[in-house]
Scaffold this motif. Structure first.
Motif, mmCIF file in Angstrom:
data_model
loop_
_atom_site.group_PDB
_atom_site.id
_atom_site.type_symbol
_atom_site.label_atom_id
_atom_site.label_comp_id
_atom_site.label_asym_id
_atom_site.label_seq_id
_atom_site.Cartn_x
_atom_site.Cartn_y
_atom_site.Cartn_z
ATOM 1 N N UNK A 212 -49.002 -26.690 -66.432
ATOM 2 C CA UNK A 212 -47.678 -26.365 -65.896
ATOM 3 C C UNK A 212 -46.539 -26.462 -66.894
ATOM 4 N N UNK A 213 -46.745 -27.208 -67.986
ATOM 5 C CA UNK A 213 -45.629 -27.388 -68.900
ATOM 6 C C UNK A 213 -44.453 -28.045 -68.194
ATOM 7 N N UNK A 214 -43.266 -27.652 -68.562
ATOM 8 C CA UNK A 214 -42.067 -28.375 -68.122
ATOM 9 C C UNK A 214 -41.714 -28.216 -66.653
ATOM 10 N N UNK A 215 -42.311 -27.262 -65.925
ATOM 11 C CA UNK A 215 -42.032 -27.207 -64.492
ATOM 12 C C UNK A 215 -42.570 -28.459 -63.794
ATOM 13 N N UNK A 216 -43.533 -29.153 -64.422
ATOM 14 C CA UNK A 216 -44.057 -30.402 -63.867
ATOM 15 C C UNK A 216 -42.999 -31.504 -63.890
ATOM 16 N N UNK A 217 -41.969 -31.321 -64.698
ATOM 17 C CA UNK A 217 -40.917 -32.347 -64.788
ATOM 18 C C UNK A 217 -40.200 -32.558 -63.457
#
Length: 468
Positions: A212-217
């Motif tokens: 997911x990369x940064x959308x997981x933030x």
């Protein structure tokens, strides 16, 4: 003589007991199948009664929310033929229905409705008395045909997924996965399709697993706020955890940031630090509240998003907190996550079928909005929503801005096994009272989510507002 009679009586009693046990076992067995597996058996391709229904009943049509016919059947000299007038456009949503190749998509999951097959003993008895219906039931979808076409156009020549949904009701307005296939000429291209290394039969929207990369933030931020973390971090462009370096995009140093600013500029150093502060159990617990490692109930087949099991090293935990490492997510799950924030912390169950209508126009089944779970409190959801507004107004998601509409969003650029990153954008609008949420993932795009995915998300949301 009395002894002989006693032995005979005992044998009779044993036989009666055995027969009683067998009868009760059979009753329990049949009750179990009727109560817990009836739906599964009705749908099974091995169900010969269903085959008979399909031969005698004209399969029901499938329509979009505005009445556009997306699939229908017509009778011919060699029986009935299934027609897919829009070819590839609904290959992963509607799927296909062929005796030779089986069924997929809604053609499979709603097969018993489409052929008006009995789903319980009373219906079956009634059909034996009155005879089977000559026409199957219609499916009316939540899909908007024009938005579906728009999504397909944006994915032309790309791999990935686009989904548009109402975050309050769970209605899916568009769902497109690419590569795709044409169900209208499946017989001519079946061998080519199944041998294609790009997996065109795979519905990436519900079964594609991506870093997911940064959308997981969004998920890391939820856990941080719930644990009163995120006051401030000093970003120097990278962070070293047990000898392993996690870099910010382009090695850019963001300086002193709190969680809000870290979200806006998508600061990896700050969020990796947050992951270490939270600890593995808290981060895993938050991810599982967002449906990781759990089956999402839906009209189509889904895969579980993955938050890895076992103990992590500190470096692995830092990477996981920014959506890297071994964490994987489906686009549908990420859409539910952002919709949860849009909906004040409540996650709704997604659905793509609006209602089932009989051939004579009677509504047999209507799907109502349903809350899956409360993920977080409204104050936390509101705080993250405001952070996501900042992402679009002054951060990495500027390309998702819509004039006169406040948009909330989050970009992601996810490293994976290939040399080219996945580009992500998730968001919703209007931010203060959302009625549309979107996820865009472009597989191996090799560019940032802000550059590639955000403009597509903007156009999909704009398209939705123009259709209201």
């Amino acid at each position: 003589m009395k002894f002989a009679m006693d032995k005979t009586d005992k044998r009779i009693i044993k036989v009666l007991v055995s027969l009683t046990v067998m009868f009760l076992s059979l009753a329990v067995y049949l009750s179990y199948f009727q109560m817990f597996r009836a739906a599964e058996i009705v749908k099974s391709s091995y169900n010969k009664r269903l085959w008979a229904s399909e031969e005698s009943v004209l399969r029901g049509s499938i329509l979009d929310r505005n009445g556009t016919v997306l699939a229908y059947s017509e009778k011919g000299e060699n029986g009935q033929a299934r027609r897919y007038p829009f070819g590839r456009l609904y290959s992963h949503v509607i799927g296909y229905s062929y005796r030779e190749y089986g069924k997929s998509g809604l053609e499979n999951s709603y097969n018993s409705y489409l052929v008006n097959a009995s789903r319980n003993p009373l219906e079956e008895i009634a059909q034996k008395i009155t005879g089977p219906s000559e026409n199957g039931n219609k499916l009316v979808l939540t899909i908007d045909h024009e938005l579906q076409k728009k999504a397909q156009k944006h994915l032309s020549g790309k791999k990935g997924s686009i989904i548009l949904m109402n975050p309050k009701t769970g209605e899916i307005y568009a769902m497109v996965s690419n590569p795709d296939f044409n169900p209208a000429n499946l017989g001519e291209s079946w061998a080519e399709i199944v041998e294609d290394e790009e997996s065109p039969l795979l519905n990436r929207s519900t079964m594609g697993l991506y870093a997911p990369g940064s959308v997981f933030k969004i998920i890391t931020a939820t856990a941080a706020l719930e644990n009163s973390l995120g006051a401030g971090y000093d970003c120097k462009g990278s962070i070293v955890i047990d000898g392993y370096e996690l870099r910010d995009y382009g090695g850019k140093a963001h300086g002193r940031v709190d969680i809000k600013k870290a979200m806006e500029v998508s600061c990896n150093s700050a969020f990796a630090s947050l992951g270490l502060e939270l600890g593995e159990d808290a981060l895993r617990g938050e991810a599982e509240k967002y449906m990781f490692n759990e089956k999402i109930p839906f009209d189509l087949k889904t895969k579980n998003s993955v938050f890895p099991a076992g103990r992590m090293s500190k470096a692995e935990l830092g990477a996981t907190a920014i959506g890297q490492g071994k964490v994987l997510v489906t686009p549908l799950n990420m859409l539910l996550a952002v919709s949860t924030i849009a909906n004040g912390g409540e996650m709704v169950e997604p659905h793509i079928v609006k209602e089932v209508v009989s051939a004579d126009g009677k509504t047999i089944m209507s799907i109502e909005p349903k809350t899956l779970k409360t993920v977080t409190d409204s104050l936390t959801a509101q705080a993250i929503s405001e952070m996501m507004v900042g992402v679009v107004q002054s951060g990495t998601g500027k390309n998702a801005r819509i004039r006169s509409v406040k948009v909330a969003g989050k970009t992601g650029t996810a490293e994976n096994e290939s040399e080219k990153e996945h580009a992500w954008f998730v968001g919703f609008a209007p931010a203060d009272d959302p009625d549309v949420a979107v996820v865009v993932v472009l597989e191996n795009m090799g560019s940032t989510g802000g550059a590639s995915a955000a403009p597509i998300a903007r156009d999909m949301m704009t398209g939705y507002f123009s259709r209201k």
